[in-house]
Design a protein around this motif. Structure first.
Motif, PDB file in Angstrom:
ATOM      1  N   ASN A   1       0.824  -1.208   0.000  1.00  0.00           N
ATOM      2  CA  ASN A   1       0.000   0.000   0.000  1.00  0.00           C
ATOM      3  C   ASN A   1       0.862   1.263   0.000  1.00  0.00           C
ATOM      4  O   ASN A   1       0.526   2.247  -0.660  1.00  0.00           O
ATOM      5  CB  ASN A   1      -0.952   0.009   1.189  1.00  0.00           C
ATOM      6  CG  ASN A   1      -2.024  -1.041   1.088  1.00  0.00           C
ATOM      7  OD1 ASN A   1      -2.298  -1.590   0.018  1.00  0.00           O
ATOM      8  ND2 ASN A   1      -2.648  -1.360   2.205  1.00  0.00           N
ATOM      9  N   VAL A   2       1.957   1.237   0.740  1.00  0.00           N
ATOM     10  CA  VAL A   2       2.887   2.377   0.744  1.00  0.00           C
ATOM     11  C   VAL A   2       3.414   2.595  -0.668  1.00  0.00           C
ATOM     12  O   VAL A   2       3.434   3.720  -1.181  1.00  0.00           O
ATOM     13  CB  VAL A   2       4.045   2.147   1.739  1.00  0.00           C
ATOM     14  CG1 VAL A   2       5.181   3.136   1.506  1.00  0.00           C
ATOM     15  CG2 VAL A   2       3.551   2.234   3.175  1.00  0.00           C
ATOM     16  N   ILE A   3       3.840   1.524  -1.303  1.00  0.00           N
ATOM     17  CA  ILE A   3       4.404   1.622  -2.649  1.00  0.00           C
ATOM     18  C   ILE A   3       3.357   2.125  -3.643  1.00  0.00           C
ATOM     19  O   ILE A   3       3.678   2.846  -4.585  1.00  0.00           O
ATOM     20  CB  ILE A   3       5.000   0.267  -3.075  1.00  0.00           C
ATOM     21  CG1 ILE A   3       6.223  -0.042  -2.205  1.00  0.00           C
ATOM     22  CG2 ILE A   3       5.358   0.252  -4.555  1.00  0.00           C
ATOM     23  CD1 ILE A   3       6.734  -1.443  -2.306  1.00  0.00           C
ATOM     24  N   ALA A   4       2.102   1.769  -3.416  1.00  0.00           N
ATOM     25  CA  ALA A   4       1.024   2.162  -4.322  1.00  0.00           C
ATOM     26  C   ALA A   4       0.471   3.562  -4.036  1.00  0.00           C
ATOM     27  O   ALA A   4      -0.444   4.005  -4.723  1.00  0.00           O
ATOM     28  CB  ALA A   4      -0.109   1.133  -4.245  1.00  0.00           C
ATOM     29  N   THR A   5       1.041   4.262  -3.073  1.00  0.00           N
ATOM     30  CA  THR A   5       0.572   5.619  -2.779  1.00  0.00           C
ATOM     31  C   THR A   5       0.699   6.470  -4.040  1.00  0.00           C
ATOM     32  O   THR A   5       1.752   6.475  -4.675  1.00  0.00           O
ATOM     33  CB  THR A   5       1.405   6.246  -1.633  1.00  0.00           C
ATOM     34  OG1 THR A   5       1.278   5.437  -0.470  1.00  0.00           O
ATOM     35  CG2 THR A   5       0.953   7.658  -1.319  1.00  0.00           C
ATOM     36  N   PRO A   6      -0.349   7.178  -4.406  1.00  0.00           N
ATOM     37  CA  PRO A   6      -0.270   8.039  -5.595  1.00  0.00           C
ATOM     38  C   PRO A   6       0.898   9.025  -5.489  1.00  0.00           C
ATOM     39  O   PRO A   6       1.296   9.416  -4.381  1.00  0.00           O
ATOM     40  CB  PRO A   6      -1.618   8.765  -5.596  1.00  0.00           C
ATOM     41  CG  PRO A   6      -2.532   7.837  -4.864  1.00  0.00           C
ATOM     42  CD  PRO A   6      -1.687   7.205  -3.800  1.00  0.00           C
ATOM     43  N   PRO A   7       1.451   9.429  -6.626  1.00  0.00           N
ATOM     44  CA  PRO A   7       2.678  10.236  -6.622  1.00  0.00           C
ATOM     45  C   PRO A   7       2.560  11.601  -5.958  1.00  0.00           C
ATOM     46  O   PRO A   7       3.566  12.196  -5.603  1.00  0.00           O
ATOM     47  CB  PRO A   7       3.036  10.384  -8.103  1.00  0.00           C
ATOM     48  CG  PRO A   7       1.839   9.972  -8.856  1.00  0.00           C
ATOM     49  CD  PRO A   7       0.994   9.116  -7.967  1.00  0.00           C
ATOM     50  N   ASP A   8       1.347  12.087  -5.749  1.00  0.00           N
ATOM     51  CA  ASP A   8       1.217  13.384  -5.079  1.00  0.00           C
ATOM     52  C   ASP A   8       1.211  13.247  -3.556  1.00  0.00           C
ATOM     53  O   ASP A   8       1.145  14.246  -2.841  1.00  0.00           O
ATOM     54  CB  ASP A   8      -0.044  14.121  -5.548  1.00  0.00           C
ATOM     55  CG  ASP A   8      -1.323  13.380  -5.164  1.00  0.00           C
ATOM     56  OD1 ASP A   8      -1.317  12.130  -5.176  1.00  0.00           O
ATOM     57  OD2 ASP A   8      -2.328  14.047  -4.862  1.00  0.00           O
ATOM     58  N   GLY A   9       1.314  12.009  -3.060  1.00  0.00           N
ATOM     59  CA  GLY A   9       1.363  11.764  -1.624  1.00  0.00           C
ATOM     60  C   GLY A   9       2.690  11.165  -1.215  1.00  0.00           C
ATOM     61  O   GLY A   9       3.345  10.489  -1.992  1.00  0.00           O
ATOM     62  N   HIS A  10       3.091  11.444   0.019  1.00  0.00           N
ATOM     63  CA  HIS A  10       4.343  10.898   0.556  1.00  0.00           C
ATOM     64  C   HIS A  10       4.068  10.444   1.981  1.00  0.00           C
ATOM     65  O   HIS A  10       3.939  11.254   2.898  1.00  0.00           O
ATOM     66  CB  HIS A  10       5.424  11.971   0.530  1.00  0.00           C
ATOM     67  CG  HIS A  10       6.762  11.489   1.003  1.00  0.00           C
ATOM     68  ND1 HIS A  10       7.852  12.311   1.046  1.00  0.00           N
ATOM     69  CD2 HIS A  10       7.201  10.293   1.450  1.00  0.00           C
ATOM     70  CE1 HIS A  10       8.899  11.650   1.500  1.00  0.00           C
ATOM     71  NE2 HIS A  10       8.527  10.420   1.766  1.00  0.00           N
TER      72      HIS A  10
END
Length: 114
Positions: free
Chosen positions: A96-105
């Motif tokens: 799920n961390v890896i799949a976080t959309p690119p605008d999120g960190h």
């Protein structure tokens, strides 16, 4: 970090699997807790020093592993796997961390057994 140039170029993601001991110390576990706090500090430093990278620390609670069986025995308790996270649960959290959309960190994830 010999991979750092490649990570920079890829604007990569780094996920550290830490421990609950990287957030809270446990009696009799000074060396282990110290190493986990150091890993947390390294992740925090990497995140600040390399703003192009997405750096996440995952802090699972106790996971149903051989290490936990040994630790419970050391503590004098009776092992009940139902009281621990399944390794598959931690793997799903990392996915799920890896799949976080690119605008999120996602900087840090804390997960504990129910």
């Amino acid at each position: 970090l010999t991979l750092l140039p490649a990570l920079r170029q890829a604007r990569g993601r780094v996920v550290f699997i830490n421990s609950g001991s990287g957030r809270n110390v446990s009696p009799g576990m000074a060396s282990y807790s110290s190493s986990k706090f150091a890993l947390r500090a390294f992740a925090d430093s990497l995140r600040q020093d390399e703003p192009a990278l997405l750096v996440t620390s995952v802090h699972p609670g106790r996971v149903d592993t051989e290490m936990q069986r040994e630790l419970v025995a050391y503590e004098g308790g009776e092992y009940d796997p139902g009281k621990f996270l399944r390794p598959e649960t931690v793997a799903q959290v990392v996915a799920n961390v890896i799949a976080t959309p690119p605008d999120g960190h996602m900087h840090e994830v804390v997960i504990r057994p129910r």
